[in-house]
Design a protein around this motif. Structure first.
Motif, PDB file in Angstrom:
ATOM      1  N   ALA A 150       0.853  -1.204   0.000  1.00 54.97           N
ATOM      2  CA  ALA A 150       0.000   0.000   0.000  1.00 54.97           C
ATOM      3  C   ALA A 150       0.886   1.251   0.000  1.00 54.97           C
ATOM      4  O   ALA A 150       1.880   1.297   0.739  1.00 54.97           O
ATOM      5  CB  ALA A 150      -0.909   0.004   1.228  1.00 54.97           C
ATOM      6  N   ALA A 153       2.640   2.885   3.239  1.00 56.22           N
ATOM      7  CA  ALA A 153       2.616   1.972   4.396  1.00 56.22           C
ATOM      8  C   ALA A 153       4.039   1.702   4.878  1.00 56.22           C
ATOM      9  O   ALA A 153       4.976   1.691   4.090  1.00 56.22           O
ATOM     10  CB  ALA A 153       1.943   0.656   4.010  1.00 56.22           C
ATOM     11  N   ARG A 180      -3.603   1.531  -3.363  1.00 56.41           N
ATOM     12  CA  ARG A 180      -4.079   2.418  -2.293  1.00 56.41           C
ATOM     13  C   ARG A 180      -4.858   1.606  -1.260  1.00 56.41           C
ATOM     14  O   ARG A 180      -5.727   0.811  -1.634  1.00 56.41           O
ATOM     15  CB  ARG A 180      -4.937   3.549  -2.871  1.00 56.41           C
ATOM     16  CG  ARG A 180      -4.111   4.683  -3.461  1.00 56.41           C
ATOM     17  CD  ARG A 180      -4.991   5.854  -3.878  1.00 56.41           C
ATOM     18  NE  ARG A 180      -5.980   5.448  -4.860  1.00 56.41           N
ATOM     19  CZ  ARG A 180      -5.720   5.268  -6.161  1.00 56.41           C
ATOM     20  NH1 ARG A 180      -4.502   5.460  -6.639  1.00 56.41           N
ATOM     21  NH2 ARG A 180      -6.669   4.884  -6.987  1.00 56.41           N
ATOM     22  N   TYR A 181      -4.539   1.846   0.021  1.00 57.51           N
ATOM     23  CA  TYR A 181      -5.217   1.114   1.099  1.00 57.51           C
ATOM     24  C   TYR A 181      -6.725   1.345   1.030  1.00 57.51           C
ATOM     25  O   TYR A 181      -7.192   2.454   0.773  1.00 57.51           O
ATOM     26  CB  TYR A 181      -4.689   1.573   2.469  1.00 57.51           C
ATOM     27  CG  TYR A 181      -5.037   0.595   3.565  1.00 57.51           C
ATOM     28  CD1 TYR A 181      -4.168  -0.426   3.906  1.00 57.51           C
ATOM     29  CD2 TYR A 181      -6.257   0.662   4.226  1.00 57.51           C
ATOM     30  CE1 TYR A 181      -4.490  -1.353   4.894  1.00 57.51           C
ATOM     31  CE2 TYR A 181      -6.600  -0.261   5.203  1.00 57.51           C
ATOM     32  CZ  TYR A 181      -5.706  -1.268   5.533  1.00 57.51           C
ATOM     33  OH  TYR A 181      -6.039  -2.197   6.497  1.00 57.51           O
ATOM     34  N   ASN A 182      -7.501   0.308   1.244  1.00 54.30           N
ATOM     35  CA  ASN A 182      -8.971   0.367   1.258  1.00 54.30           C
ATOM     36  C   ASN A 182      -9.577   0.675  -0.108  1.00 54.30           C
ATOM     37  O   ASN A 182     -10.771   0.954  -0.189  1.00 54.30           O
ATOM     38  CB  ASN A 182      -9.482   1.405   2.272  1.00 54.30           C
ATOM     39  CG  ASN A 182      -9.801   0.779   3.621  1.00 54.30           C
ATOM     40  OD1 ASN A 182      -9.906  -0.447   3.731  1.00 54.30           O
ATOM     41  ND2 ASN A 182      -9.953   1.606   4.633  1.00 54.30           N
ATOM     42  N   VAL A 203      -0.284  -6.207   3.520  1.00 52.24           N
ATOM     43  CA  VAL A 203      -1.289  -5.239   3.969  1.00 52.24           C
ATOM     44  C   VAL A 203      -1.270  -5.188   5.493  1.00 52.24           C
ATOM     45  O   VAL A 203      -1.018  -6.198   6.153  1.00 52.24           O
ATOM     46  CB  VAL A 203      -2.686  -5.649   3.412  1.00 52.24           C
ATOM     47  CG1 VAL A 203      -3.149  -7.001   3.943  1.00 52.24           C
ATOM     48  CG2 VAL A 203      -3.738  -4.589   3.669  1.00 52.24           C
ATOM     49  N   SER A 204      -1.498  -4.012   6.057  1.00 53.61           N
ATOM     50  CA  SER A 204      -1.608  -3.913   7.518  1.00 53.61           C
ATOM     51  C   SER A 204      -3.086  -4.040   7.900  1.00 53.61           C
ATOM     52  O   SER A 204      -3.967  -3.771   7.080  1.00 53.61           O
ATOM     53  CB  SER A 204      -1.015  -2.592   8.014  1.00 53.61           C
ATOM     54  OG  SER A 204      -1.606  -1.527   7.329  1.00 53.61           O
ATOM     55  N   ARG A 207      -5.136   1.131   8.335  1.00 51.30           N
ATOM     56  CA  ARG A 207      -4.157   2.063   7.781  1.00 51.30           C
ATOM     57  C   ARG A 207      -3.597   2.915   8.914  1.00 51.30           C
ATOM     58  O   ARG A 207      -4.329   3.675   9.552  1.00 51.30           O
ATOM     59  CB  ARG A 207      -4.824   2.930   6.709  1.00 51.30           C
ATOM     60  CG  ARG A 207      -3.835   3.802   6.009  1.00 51.30           C
ATOM     61  CD  ARG A 207      -4.399   4.393   4.729  1.00 51.30           C
ATOM     62  NE  ARG A 207      -3.436   5.320   4.205  1.00 51.30           N
ATOM     63  CZ  ARG A 207      -3.680   6.590   3.929  1.00 51.30           C
ATOM     64  NH1 ARG A 207      -4.892   7.085   4.073  1.00 51.30           N
ATOM     65  NH2 ARG A 207      -2.717   7.356   3.490  1.00 51.30           N
ATOM     66  N   ASP A 209      -0.501   4.910   8.696  1.00 46.38           N
ATOM     67  CA  ASP A 209       0.675   5.628   8.188  1.00 46.38           C
ATOM     68  C   ASP A 209       0.982   6.802   9.120  1.00 46.38           C
ATOM     69  O   ASP A 209       0.093   7.603   9.434  1.00 46.38           O
ATOM     70  CB  ASP A 209       0.418   6.160   6.772  1.00 46.38           C
ATOM     71  CG  ASP A 209      -0.016   5.053   5.816  1.00 46.38           C
ATOM     72  OD1 ASP A 209       0.151   3.872   6.173  1.00 46.38           O
ATOM     73  OD2 ASP A 209      -0.521   5.373   4.732  1.00 46.38           O
ATOM     74  N   ALA A 217      -9.873  -0.942   8.367  1.00 47.43           N
ATOM     75  CA  ALA A 217      -9.999  -1.682   7.106  1.00 47.43           C
ATOM     76  C   ALA A 217     -11.471  -1.829   6.746  1.00 47.43           C
ATOM     77  O   ALA A 217     -12.290  -2.206   7.591  1.00 47.43           O
ATOM     78  CB  ALA A 217      -9.364  -3.053   7.238  1.00 47.43           C
TER      79      ALA A 217
END
Ligand code: PMP
Length: 418
Positions: A150, A153, A180-182, A203-204, A207, A209, A217
Motif C-alpha cells: 500500500a 505503508a 491504495r489502502y482500502n 497489507v496492515s 491504515r 501511516d 480496514a
C-alpha cells in the motif's frame, strides 16, 4: 506560572538528559537515530530511567503516564510480574544456547492454537525480519517476484521497505508495486499489472501511516484482497507487527472473517522482550521450510518464554477488552477537553491505538506543541505516531492522562483553530 513557562521550566530541568545527549553526540552518529530520536521534539526526554505498569520515569526523575508503550511492544504494562517471572525462570536455565530451548516448541504450539490461520510459526527478532521473511516465503512458494504494497505503508527498515531512501537503491524496490489502502479497484488494477509475476500482497490490519489520520480496514477491501490472492495464487501477507494482539487475541483480521496466508508479528508478542514471528497456513509450510533465514540471537529462549507468558496472559486477562475500555474513556475525555477548549481535532483509529491530529495543522506544529505541553504535565504521547494504550492502565493512570491532556489543550488553545 503560565503554561508556556511550565514547559520551559520542564525543558530547563533536564540536566542528566542533556549531559547524556552531549556524550552521545560524540560517539553515536547523529547522537541518536531511528524512530526513537527525539532531537526535533522539544518536550520529549531522550533518555528513560525506569518504567513500571503504565508509568515511566526519565533520567531526570520526571514521572509520566505512558501512552506509547515503547511504540507498541509493552502491551501488558512495563515489567509485568508474570511475564518477568517466566523470563527469569528461563534465564536461570539459559538464553543464548547452541540450539533452541523447549520453549520454542511450546510457543509455536501456543501460536498455532491462538492464531486462526496458523499451522506453523517461525521466530526472529524484529518486525522487519518477519515482513521480509514473509516476502521471501511467498517468492519461494510461487516462483514469482512482485510484491504489492500500500502506498505510504510502513513495513520496516530494510532497504526494500525503508521510508528513507538514503543508502538504498532503486533495485532494492524493483520488485515492489503499489496500491491504495482500502481501494479495492486500485488493488485489482495493480494485481492485473503484475500479470503472472505476483508473489504477494502485503497489507496492515488498518491504515496507520505515521502523521495521517488512521483508517479502519473496509471489510469488503479485506475480503476482496483475500479473493484476489485466491484467484492469482499470490500470498496474502498481513503485517500484524504493530496491531497484533492489540485488536484481537489472534490475527487482527479474524473479526472480519479474513485469514491471511502469512502474517508478520513482533512488538506486543513478548511484552517488550525482543521477538518476532511469522505464522502461516499449511499451503505455505514447505516454502517456509525451504528458505535459509537465521540470526545469532533469534533463538533467545528468554524472549520466547516472555512471549509464551504474554500471549497466555493477554487471553487470561481479557486484555484486548480492557484496552478497548480504557481507549474508549481516553477518546471520550480527549474529545471532551478539545470541545471545551474550542480546539478542532481528529482522533482516529482503533481506540487502543489512537492517532490525534489538529485541524489546519499541515506542518504538525500544533500537535507537536500539544504533545510538548502534555509531556510537561506528565503524559507521554507522540505527535507523529499513533499512541498505544496498555492493559496495565489503571483508573489513576487514566485520570492523570486526562488531566494532563486537558492542560495541554488549554495551553495550545490560543494557537489552534477554534
Ligand atoms: N511493520 C509495521 C506495521 C511496523 O509498525 C513496524 C515497526 N514500527 C515494522 C513492520 C518493523 O518492525 P521493527 O521495527 O521491529 O523491525
Amino acid at each position: 506560572m503560565t503554561a508556556d513557562v511550565h514547559l520551559e521550566a520542564r525543558i530547563r530541568d533536564r540536566t542528566v538528559d542533556s549531559a547524556l545527549r552531549r556524550r552521545a553526540a560524540a560517539v553515536v552518529p547523529g547522537g541518536m537515530y531511528g524512530h526513537l530520536d527525539m532531537a526535533r521534539l522539544a518536550g520529549h526526554p531522550q533518555y528513560i530511567h525506569r518504567a513500571r505498569g503504565a508509568r515511566l520515569w526519565d533520567v531526570d526523575g520526571h514521572e509520566y503516564v505512558d501512552l506509547m508503550g515503547s511504540w507498541g511492544p509493552v502491551v501488558l504494562g512495563h515489567h509485568d510480574p508474570v511475564v518477568e517471572a517466566a523470563a527469569d525462570r528461563q534465564r536461570a536455565l539459559g538464553d543464548c544456547l547452541n540450539g533452541p530451548a523447549e520453549i520454542m516448541v511450546d510457543l509455536a504450539e501456543l501460536l498455532v492454537r491462538v492464531v486462526g490461520h496458523a499451522d506453523w510459526a517461525l521466530f526472529a527478532k524484529n518486525g522487519t525480519d518477519a515482513t521480509t521473511m514473509c516476502c521471501t516465503i511467498a517468492r519461494a512458494a510461487t516462483g514469482r517476484r512482485l510484491v504489492l504494497v500500500a502506498e505510504g505503508a510502513y513495513h520496516g527498515a530494510a532497504p526494500w521497505c525503508s521510508p528513507n531512501p538514503a543508502g538504498t537503491t532503486g533495485e532494492d524496490r524493483a520488485n515492489l508495486r503499489y496500491y491504495r489502502y482500502n481501494d479495492l479497484d486500485s488493488l485489482r488494477a495493480a494485481v492485473e499489472d503484475c500479470a503472472d509475476d505476483l508473489a504477494a500482497v502485503i497489507v496492515s490490519p488498518f491504515r496507520h501511516d505515521a502523521g495521517y489520520d488512521e483508517e479502519l480496514a473496509d471489510p469488503d477491501f479485506a475480503r476482496g484482497a483475500r479473493a484476489l490472492c485466491d484467484t492469482t495464487g499470490a500470498a496474502l501477507v498481513l503485517d500484524d507487527v504493530r496491531a497484533g494482539f492489540r485488536l484481537h487475541h489472534g490475527s487482527s483480521w479474524e473479526p472480519l472473517g479474513v485469514r491471511p496466508d502469512l502474517a508478520a508479528w513482533s512488538k506486543a508478542i513478548a511484552n517488550g522482550h525482543p521477538l518476532a514471528a511469522v505464522t502461516g497456513g499449511d499451503g505455505w509450510r514447505e516454502a517456509a521450510g525451504s528458505i535459509f533465514v537465521t540470526g545469532s540471537f533469534w533463538m533467545g529462549a528468554v524472549a520466547m518464554a516472555a512471549a509464551h507468558a504474554t500471549v497466555t496472559e493477554l487471553g487470561r486477562r481479557h486484555a484486548v477488552e480492557h484496552m478497548v475500555q480504557v481507549g474508549d474513556a481516553l477518546r471520550a475525555g480527549v474529545l471532551d477537553s478539545a470541545g471545551r477548549w474550542g480546539v478542532e481535532v481528529s482522533y482516529t483509529g482503533p481506540v487502543q491505538m489512537p492517532n490525534l491530529l489538529f485541524a489546519d495543522d499541515p506542518d504538525r506544529r500544533l500537535v507537536r506543541a500539544f504533545c510538548d505541553e502534555a509531556l510537561a504535565r506528565g503524559v507521554y504521547v507522540h505527535p507523529q505516531h499513533n499512541w498505544f494504550v496498555s492493559a496495565a492502565t489503571t483508573t489513576a493512570d487514566l485520570d492523570m492522562a486526562l488531566t494532563g491532556l486537558d492542560g495541554a489543550f488549554a495551553a495550545v488553545r490560543g494557537r489552534a483553530r477554534r
